[in-house]
Motif scaffolding. Structure first.
Motif, PDB file in Angstrom:
ATOM      1  N   UNK A  86       0.828  -1.210   0.000  1.00 35.82           N
ATOM      2  CA  UNK A  86       0.000   0.000   0.000  1.00 35.82           C
ATOM      3  C   UNK A  86       0.864   1.261   0.000  1.00 35.82           C
ATOM      4  N   UNK A  87       1.999   1.223   0.695  1.00 34.16           N
ATOM      5  CA  UNK A  87       2.925   2.358   0.662  1.00 34.16           C
ATOM      6  C   UNK A  87       3.474   2.565  -0.755  1.00 34.16           C
ATOM      7  N   UNK A  88       3.803   1.457  -1.413  1.00 31.68           N
ATOM      8  CA  UNK A  88       4.274   1.537  -2.798  1.00 31.68           C
ATOM      9  C   UNK A  88       3.180   2.090  -3.699  1.00 31.68           C
ATOM     10  N   UNK A  89       1.946   1.678  -3.452  1.00 29.37           N
ATOM     11  CA  UNK A  89       0.813   2.176  -4.235  1.00 29.37           C
ATOM     12  C   UNK A  89       0.651   3.680  -4.081  1.00 29.37           C
ATOM     13  N   UNK A  90       0.921   4.186  -2.882  1.00 27.58           N
ATOM     14  CA  UNK A  90       0.800   5.631  -2.658  1.00 27.58           C
ATOM     15  C   UNK A  90       1.801   6.398  -3.528  1.00 27.58           C
ATOM     16  N   UNK A  91       3.034   5.894  -3.617  1.00 29.10           N
ATOM     17  CA  UNK A  91       4.041   6.542  -4.467  1.00 29.10           C
ATOM     18  C   UNK A  91       3.651   6.453  -5.939  1.00 29.10           C
ATOM     19  N   UNK A  92       3.155   5.271  -6.340  1.00 30.88           N
ATOM     20  CA  UNK A  92       2.738   5.089  -7.732  1.00 30.88           C
ATOM     21  C   UNK A  92       1.581   6.022  -8.078  1.00 30.88           C
ATOM     22  N   UNK A  93       0.644   6.179  -7.143  1.00 28.64           N
ATOM     23  CA  UNK A  93      -0.499   7.064  -7.361  1.00 28.64           C
ATOM     24  C   UNK A  93      -0.044   8.507  -7.541  1.00 28.64           C
ATOM     25  N   UNK A  94       0.917   8.928  -6.741  1.00 30.30           N
ATOM     26  CA  UNK A  94       1.427  10.297  -6.854  1.00 30.30           C
ATOM     27  C   UNK A  94       2.161  10.499  -8.180  1.00 30.30           C
ATOM     28  N   UNK A  95       2.905   9.479  -8.607  1.00 30.71           N
ATOM     29  CA  UNK A  95       3.595   9.570  -9.896  1.00 30.71           C
ATOM     30  C   UNK A  95       2.593   9.656 -11.041  1.00 30.71           C
ATOM     31  N   UNK A  96       1.546   8.848 -10.976  1.00 32.44           N
ATOM     32  CA  UNK A  96       0.512   8.872 -12.017  1.00 32.44           C
ATOM     33  C   UNK A  96      -0.238  10.203 -12.004  1.00 32.44           C
ATOM     34  N   UNK A  97      -0.470  10.750 -10.823  1.00 32.29           N
ATOM     35  CA  UNK A  97      -1.149  12.043 -10.722  1.00 32.29           C
ATOM     36  C   UNK A  97      -0.293  13.147 -11.346  1.00 32.29           C
ATOM     37  N   UNK A  98       1.019  13.097 -11.094  1.00 31.60           N
ATOM     38  CA  UNK A  98       1.926  14.075 -11.705  1.00 31.60           C
ATOM     39  C   UNK A  98       1.921  13.924 -13.227  1.00 31.60           C
ATOM     40  N   UNK A  99       1.830  12.682 -13.697  1.00 33.96           N
ATOM     41  CA  UNK A  99       1.774  12.430 -15.143  1.00 33.96           C
ATOM     42  C   UNK A  99       0.501  13.014 -15.752  1.00 33.96           C
ATOM     43  N   UNK A 100      -0.617  12.847 -15.061  1.00 44.06           N
ATOM     44  CA  UNK A 100      -1.880  13.393 -15.561  1.00 44.06           C
ATOM     45  C   UNK A 100      -1.828  14.911 -15.632  1.00 44.06           C
TER      46      UNK A 100
END
Length: 348
Positions: free
Chosen positions: A66-80
Motif C-alpha cells: 500500500x505504501x508503494x501504491x501511494x508513491x505510484x499514485x502520486x507519480x501517475x497524478x503528476x503524469x496526468x
C-alpha cells in the motif's frame, strides 16, 4: 531438642523478592488491559506463536504494497497533470494553424510562429516533468531527461538541419523559399517522418525507455505505473510542431506553406489522439490501484481480526487478576511494615 532461629532480615528479603515479582506481573497485566493483547505473546501462546508471526508478516507485506501504491499514485497524478499541459499546447498550436491557413499576413504568421515556439517549449517542459527526483515520462530510465529541447545546438535541431540540407542537396540545392508543394510533401514524407516516426526518434529526440515502470499493486497484480515519450502521440506532436515552426515561414509560397500546414494539422490530430490515449491508460492504472487499495484494506481488517483472536486477552479475567494482584501487593506492604517493626528492644 535443637531450636533454629530465622532472622527478620531473611523474612524481609523474601518479602521484597515476592513484592518485586508482583510488581512486574502488575505492569504486565496493566499493559494487557490497555492494549487488549498479551504482553509476552511467545510465553502466552507457546507453539501457536508461529500463526501470529505469519499473520503479522502478511500484514507487513500488505502495508508495504500500500505504501508503494501511494508513491505510484502520486507519480501517475503528476503524469496526468503534465498531460493536461501537453494537451493545452496541442490546442494552442491547432488554433494558430487554423488561423494561419491561406493567409499572407506577415503579422499573423509571426504571431503564429511565436505561439509555435512557446507551446513547443511548454510541451517539452511538461514531458520532462519530475516527481520525487524521477522523470515521469522516461519509462524505466527515470533518472534521464526524456525529451530533447528543440533549440540551437541541440541534437534534435541538428538532426532537422541535416535532413533539410541533405534534401536540398539532392534537389539541386533548392532553397526553402523555392519549395514547390510536391517538394514540400516529399521532404515531409521521406525526410521528416522517418526521423520522428521511425528509428531516428530514439536517442536524438527521446532518451526514454520503451519499457515502463512495473509496480506490484496487490499480492498477485502487477501493472504499468508510468509512460514514456516514445509513444506515437508525443512523436506525432513533435513532428507537427517542427513542421509548424520551420516550414510555415512568410518567405515560402502560399501553396508550399499550405501543404506544410495540412501535414502539420494531420500529425497534430494524431498526436492529440495519442496523448489522450496516454491519459486514458494512466487513468486505468489509477483506477486499478484504487481498487487494489480497497481490497488490501479489507484483507488488513480480516488479518487484524485473526491476530486479535489469537493474541487477545480476556478483559474480564485480566481485570480480576489485576484486582487480586493489587490486593496481594497491599497485603505484602502491610506485612513488610510489621516485620520491620520487630526488634529485641521492642520485645524487652
Amino acid at each position: 531438642m535443637k531450636t533454629s532461629f530465622v532472622s527478620n532480615l531473611a523474612v524481609q528479603n523474601a518479602m521484597r523478592l515476592t513484592l518485586q515479582q508482583s510488581q512486574l506481573e502488575l505492569m504486565k497485566l496493566q499493559q494487557e488491559m490497555t492494549t487488549g493483547v498479551y504482553a509476552d505473546t511467545g510465553t502466552a501462546l507457546g507453539s501457536t506463536t508461529s500463526r501470529s508471526i505469519n499473520l503479522r508478516t502478511e500484514l507487513d507485506r500488505l502495508k508495504n504494497i500500500k505504501d508503494t501504491n501511494a508513491l505510484a499514485t502520486q507519480r501517475l497524478s503528476a503524469s496526468q497533470g503534465a498531460l493536461t499541459t501537453m494537451r493545452d499546447s496541442v490546442q494552442q498550436i491547432r488554433s494558430q494553424l487554423i488561423s494561419a491557413k491561406g493567409t499572407e499576413d506577415k503579422g499573423k504568421l509571426d504571431t503564429a510562429h511565436t505561439t509555435f515556439v512557446n507551446q513547443m517549449s511548454a510541451f517539452t517542459a511538461a514531458a520532462n516533468t519530475q516527481f520525487n527526483n524521477e522523470y515521469v515520462f522516461s519509462g524505466i530510465n527515470s533518472d534521464v531527461r526524456p525529451l530533447t529541447d528543440y533549440s540551437a545546438g541541440s541534437p534534435a535541431k541538428a538532426a532537422y538541419d541535416t535532413a533539410l540540407a541533405n534534401f536540398q542537396a539532392a534537389n539541386g540545392n533548392v532553397q526553402l523559399k523555392d519549395f514547390t508543394p510536391a517538394q514540400m510533401n516529399d521532404f515531409i514524407k521521406n525526410s521528416l517522418e522517418p526521423m520522428f516516426l521511425g528509428s531516428g526518434w530514439q536517442g536524438t529526440w527521446s532518451q526514454a525507455s520503451d519499457q515502463n515502470i512495473q509496480t506490484r499493486i496487490g499480492p498477485s497484480e502487477v501493472i504499468e505505473t508510468s509512460s514514456n515519450t516514445n509513444t506515437t502521440g508525443v512523436r506525432q506532436f513533435m513532428m507537427a510542431a517542427v513542421i509548424s515552426l520551420e516550414l510555415m515561414k512568410p518567405e515560402l509560397s502560399t501553396a508550399a506553406r499550405d501543404t506544410a500546414l495540412s501535414a502539420a494539422q494531420d500529425h497534430l490530430e494524431s498526436g492529440l489522439t495519442g496523448i489522450i490515449q496516454m491519459g486514458a491508460q494512466i487513468g486505468v492504472s489509477e483506477g486499478r490501484i484504487k481498487s487494489s487499495n480497497s481490497s488490501i484494506d479489507n484483507q488488513v481488517k480480516l488479518i487484524n481480526t485473526h491476530i486479535l483472536d489469537i493474541e487477545g486477552v480476556d478483559p474480564t479475567e485480566t481485570s480480576s487478576r489485576l484486582t487480586a494482584l493489587k490486593t496481594q501487593i497491599e497485603i505484602s506492604y502491610t506485612l513488610t511494615a510489621r516485620i520491620q517493626e520487630l526488634s529485641l528492644i521492642n520485645y524487652l
